[in-house]
Design a protein around this motif. Sequence first.
Motif, mmCIF file in Angstrom:
data_model
loop_
_atom_site.group_PDB
_atom_site.id
_atom_site.type_symbol
_atom_site.label_atom_id
_atom_site.label_comp_id
_atom_site.label_asym_id
_atom_site.label_seq_id
_atom_site.Cartn_x
_atom_site.Cartn_y
_atom_site.Cartn_z
ATOM 1 N N ILE A 24 0.921 -1.054 -0.038
ATOM 2 C CA ILE A 24 0.178 0.134 0.378
ATOM 3 C C ILE A 24 0.731 1.667 0.095
ATOM 4 N N ALA A 25 1.693 1.335 0.653
ATOM 5 C CA ALA A 25 2.669 2.614 1.286
ATOM 6 C C ALA A 25 4.383 3.048 -0.037
ATOM 7 N N LEU A 26 4.234 1.337 -0.759
ATOM 8 C CA LEU A 26 5.614 2.053 -1.118
ATOM 9 C C LEU A 26 4.512 3.133 -2.953
ATOM 10 N N PRO A 27 3.725 2.152 -3.642
ATOM 11 C CA PRO A 27 3.008 2.805 -4.701
ATOM 12 C C PRO A 27 2.746 4.414 -4.027
ATOM 13 N N ALA A 33 0.893 0.984 6.685
ATOM 14 C CA ALA A 33 1.023 2.265 5.962
ATOM 15 C C ALA A 33 0.583 3.247 6.148
ATOM 16 N N ALA A 34 -0.575 3.698 6.613
ATOM 17 C CA ALA A 34 -1.026 5.149 7.731
ATOM 18 C C ALA A 34 0.324 6.467 7.777
ATOM 19 N N VAL A 35 1.521 5.436 8.437
ATOM 20 C CA VAL A 35 1.799 6.468 8.956
ATOM 21 C C VAL A 35 3.542 6.476 7.665
ATOM 22 N N SER A 36 3.686 5.284 7.079
ATOM 23 C CA SER A 36 4.830 4.964 6.096
ATOM 24 C C SER A 36 5.027 5.464 5.167
ATOM 25 N N ASN A 37 3.778 5.682 4.204
ATOM 26 C CA ASN A 37 3.671 5.865 3.081
ATOM 27 C C ASN A 37 3.682 7.525 3.502
ATOM 28 N N ARG A 38 3.565 8.176 4.360
ATOM 29 C CA ARG A 38 4.033 10.201 4.622
ATOM 30 C C ARG A 38 5.705 9.612 4.410
ATOM 31 N N VAL A 39 5.514 9.473 5.633
ATOM 32 C CA VAL A 39 7.947 8.811 5.379
ATOM 33 C C VAL A 39 7.989 8.499 3.601
ATOM 34 N N ILE A 40 7.267 6.871 3.461
ATOM 35 C CA ILE A 40 8.062 7.756 1.990
ATOM 36 C C ILE A 40 8.255 8.716 1.246
ATOM 37 N N ARG A 41 6.981 9.587 1.454
ATOM 38 C CA ARG A 41 6.830 10.772 0.640
ATOM 39 C C ARG A 41 7.988 11.951 0.746
#
Lengths: 279, 318
Positions: free
Chosen positions: B124-127, B197-205
């Motif tokens: 979820i988080a990577l894309p 993913a709720a937090v890690s997608n922001r970290v990746i961003r």
Amino acid sequence: MSNQSEMMIDAGVSGAQSTLPVSRMTGLALLALLAVAAIGGPGLIGGDPAKQSLLHTLEGPSAAHPLGTDNLGRDMAARLLSGAQLSLSLAFLSVITAGLPGTLLGIAAAWFGGWADRLLGAFADAVLALPGLLLVLMLAAISPGSWWALYAGISLTLWVEYFRYTRQRARIVLAEPSVEASKLLGLGPWLLIRRHLIPEIGPGLLTIAAFGAATAVTSVAALGFVSVGIRPPTAEWGVMMTELLPYWREAPFLILQPVACLVLTVLALHLSVGGPRRP
Amino acid sequence: MNAFARMALATLATRGVQAIIVAVIVGIVSFAMMQALPGDAAYRIAAGRYGYDMMDAASADAVRAELGLDQPTLVQLWAWLKTLAQFDLGTSAVYGTSVADEIASQLGYSLLLAAGAVVASLLIALPLGIASGLRPGGLLDSMSLAVSIFVRSIPAFALGIVLVLVFAVQLKLFPVAGFQGFSNLVLPSLTLGLGLAAVSNRVIRDAVVDAMSADWRLFARTKGLSARLTLTRHVLRNAALPVVTYIGVQLAYLIEGVVIVESVFAWPGIGHALVHAIFGRDIAMVQGTALVLGLTYVALNLCVDLACRGIDPRGRTA
């Protein structure tokens, strides 16, 4: 126990700039609403959270029961309010009991350094060696169903964050030339801390407090849900979820009510300090 | 010995100390649990050995002397910790089997769930994170921020309940609970994965935004590298470091989540066993499961530490 959210709102408003983003305003408004609910408790709607009525179980909303009744015919609205009172008061108390010693010890560690610093740091590392909820779970297991075990466990896991944050920031602030100058002027330690340190670490502490309160509310509900924390018949959101889960088919709107309350509380706390990321 | 090996050894030592601290804390708390049980332990054990009808005060006293229950509490605690240090986890009071055997069968399920959660969160988080990071301030970015804040506020077990009600009960897409096959893995992994993913997608961003505005990225483009190659060869590799570091931060959430979410889905793992043992006052089992959970936490942290050193060559020369 009553004015947790009020104090947070006061601190939040004074700590922020003149214009607040919409998300923070929403969070603070939600918190105010929850504060009213928690202070008023079941008395707000004049219902008794423990009164059963086996002739009126799993009913939909009506004039007598605005949010319906549960599997034992108890008023849902009264039970939710009673749960809010319990969760928010416990969150408020544990934030205070964790925040004050945590901050003071953090300042002390940065101030004295040496052995005091190393000893406190080792203790903080020991608490952090286990994931927080695991520690709370084990402490709650020593005396199951006890409010005090929950309170002590949550406070013990929460204080570390204040300590580490304060220690790290205080070390930097206390080494600044301005502090040196104030020291040479002959200002006492208390004045130094108030003038130089508190304005620097205040906003960060507030954020930690809001996230800590959210953690506390979540932990209480999680432990209640797995039958390790607060015990029935006490109206607690996690306990209510366990009680209502078998009735999802007859009354799906009932099980969603404590879930919604929990999510709203955590959301309000997160929004009030702006966003889901910790400092 | 090269610098990397020395660094790895130092990391190993730090985490080793943490593992010892975990064992001592778990031992002390389990001992306190034992002490807090109501009634006289000597009578309880004697009743367990000889049966309620066959025991008397004399046999209880014999048990007391044999097990050292008349010793001061601190001496007893020391003996308790010594037993633990010999990796003797005892037998479960409820199942009557060796705690180590019970845990050996449960740990696999829990690791499977944890792996499923991390995979789900990355899927979820990577894309999402990369797409938001390539257009900061865009529609996708602001929408993913709003959804992230909301999802982050839903405690894992509450999310689990909602997912069960929607996907298992209403839509009947997946089984409700238990473990029969891999279709059982979907909902619990998704529950934990969404929270991660709720937090890690922001970290990746954030990592992607930083990498995209870096000087070396501009240089890579100026020297003629295509936008696509710059992204895959340079940007994503540099953005990976904060992401892997952040998985380390999320391990605590993962372990806590495993404990509670396993109970929601009746997953036959170690967290479910821990909660059950606490409920049934099965202290040997509580100690064993908590110890293994704590040590798993330390071991996973060690892996993340080493992975960070592996990705980032800067630490190696130091």
